[in-house]
Motif scaffolding. Structure first.
Motif, short mmCIF file in Angstrom:
data_model
loop_
_atom_site.label_atom_id
_atom_site.label_comp_id
_atom_site.label_asym_id
_atom_site.label_seq_id
_atom_site.Cartn_x
_atom_site.Cartn_y
_atom_site.Cartn_z
N GLU A 23 59.79 -50.89 50.37
CA GLU A 23 60.47 -51.85 51.24
C GLU A 23 61.94 -51.99 50.85
O GLU A 23 62.83 -52.00 51.70
N LEU A 24 62.20 -52.05 49.55
CA LEU A 24 63.59 -52.15 49.08
C LEU A 24 64.38 -50.89 49.45
O LEU A 24 65.55 -50.97 49.82
N ALA A 25 63.73 -49.72 49.33
CA ALA A 25 64.39 -48.47 49.69
C ALA A 25 64.69 -48.43 51.19
O ALA A 25 65.78 -48.01 51.60
N ASP A 26 63.74 -48.86 52.01
CA ASP A 26 63.94 -48.85 53.46
C ASP A 26 65.07 -49.80 53.87
O ASP A 26 65.73 -49.57 54.88
N ARG A 27 65.29 -50.84 53.10
CA ARG A 27 66.38 -51.78 53.39
C ARG A 27 67.71 -51.35 52.77
O ARG A 27 68.71 -52.04 52.92
N GLY A 28 67.71 -50.23 52.04
CA GLY A 28 68.93 -49.72 51.44
C GLY A 28 69.36 -50.45 50.17
O GLY A 28 70.52 -50.34 49.76
N LEU A 29 68.44 -51.18 49.55
CA LEU A 29 68.79 -51.94 48.35
C LEU A 29 68.63 -51.12 47.07
O LEU A 29 69.19 -51.49 46.03
N ILE A 30 67.87 -50.03 47.13
CA ILE A 30 67.69 -49.16 45.97
C ILE A 30 67.83 -47.71 46.39
O ILE A 30 67.67 -47.37 47.56
N HIS A 31 68.16 -46.87 45.42
CA HIS A 31 68.14 -45.42 45.60
C HIS A 31 66.94 -44.91 44.82
O HIS A 31 66.54 -45.52 43.81
N HIS A 32 66.38 -43.81 45.25
CA HIS A 32 65.28 -43.21 44.51
C HIS A 32 65.48 -41.72 44.44
O HIS A 32 66.06 -41.12 45.33
N ARG A 33 65.05 -41.16 43.33
CA ARG A 33 65.14 -39.71 43.18
C ARG A 33 63.83 -39.22 42.59
O ARG A 33 63.15 -39.93 41.85
N PRO A 34 63.45 -38.00 42.94
CA PRO A 34 62.19 -37.47 42.45
C PRO A 34 62.23 -37.29 40.93
O PRO A 34 63.31 -37.29 40.33
N PRO A 35 61.08 -37.14 40.33
CA PRO A 35 61.04 -36.94 38.88
C PRO A 35 61.73 -35.63 38.50
O PRO A 35 62.03 -34.79 39.36
N LEU A 36 61.98 -35.49 37.23
CA LEU A 36 62.65 -34.29 36.74
C LEU A 36 61.84 -33.04 37.05
O LEU A 36 60.61 -33.06 37.03
N GLU A 37 62.54 -31.96 37.32
CA GLU A 37 61.89 -30.67 37.54
C GLU A 37 61.36 -30.14 36.22
O GLU A 37 61.76 -30.58 35.15
N GLY A 38 60.47 -29.16 36.27
CA GLY A 38 59.86 -28.60 35.08
C GLY A 38 60.86 -28.10 34.06
O GLY A 38 60.71 -28.30 32.85
N ALA A 39 61.95 -27.45 34.51
CA ALA A 39 62.94 -26.91 33.59
C ALA A 39 63.69 -28.03 32.87
O ALA A 39 64.12 -27.86 31.75
N GLU A 40 63.82 -29.19 33.51
CA GLU A 40 64.54 -30.29 32.89
C GLU A 40 63.70 -31.04 31.86
O GLU A 40 64.22 -31.83 31.10
N THR A 41 62.40 -30.83 31.84
CA THR A 41 61.54 -31.56 30.91
C THR A 41 61.29 -30.80 29.62
O THR A 41 60.54 -31.26 28.78
N THR A 42 61.90 -29.64 29.45
CA THR A 42 61.70 -28.88 28.22
C THR A 42 62.63 -29.34 27.11
O THR A 42 62.52 -28.86 25.99
N ASN A 43 63.52 -30.27 27.38
CA ASN A 43 64.41 -30.81 26.38
C ASN A 43 63.60 -31.70 25.43
O ASN A 43 63.17 -32.79 25.80
#
Length: 133
Positions: A99-119
């Motif tokens: 609901e907050l995202a639909d109202r433009g109050l928050i941004h959301h991004r998908p979780p890290l990709e597999g290559a980014e989680t090897t750190n």
């Protein structure tokens, strides 16, 4: 000789009212009774970042303002972490954040990709932060 008068039993004290904590909004009121996801579908590992300041609109519900304050840019927080910190189950929290995202109050991004989680250092920081919760 024993006394023929009945012995009076001690009267129990009436129960003392228990102090209540702060009043919480019922989950169905927060989600307007919705049980299905709104336009924006979020997963528990989606990262949420506030698009506006927590005090930008004082007309927002308290829970919404608390989420905005918790998810300040640039880092934000995962949906599961927000739910844990707010003491709200995951499903209602995803509906609320949608609901907050639909109202433009928050941004959301998908979780890290597999290559980014090897750190390894990143994974150790995540582990340490989860241990602190």
């Amino acid at each position: 000789m024993p006394d023929d008068e009945p012995q009076s039993q001690p009267q129990p004290h009436p129960p003392q009212p228990q102090p209540r904590g702060p009043r919480r909004t019922r989950l169905y009121a927060l989600t307007d009774g919705r049980t299905a996801a709104p336009c924006t579908v979020l997963t528990m590992d989606t990262t949420i970042t506030a698009a506006v300041d927590a005090d930008a609109d004082s007309g927002l519900p308290t829970e919404w303002r608390a989420i905005l304050a918790m998810c300040s840019p640039p880092d934000g927080r995962a949906v599961a972490e927000i739910a844990a910190r707010m003491h709200i189950r995951l499903t209602p929290m995803t509906l609320l954040l949608g609901e907050l995202a639909d109202r433009g109050l928050i941004h959301h991004r998908p979780p890290l990709e597999g290559a980014e989680t090897t750190n390894v250092h990143l994974l150790m920081r995540i582990r340490d932060n989860l241990a602190r919760i």
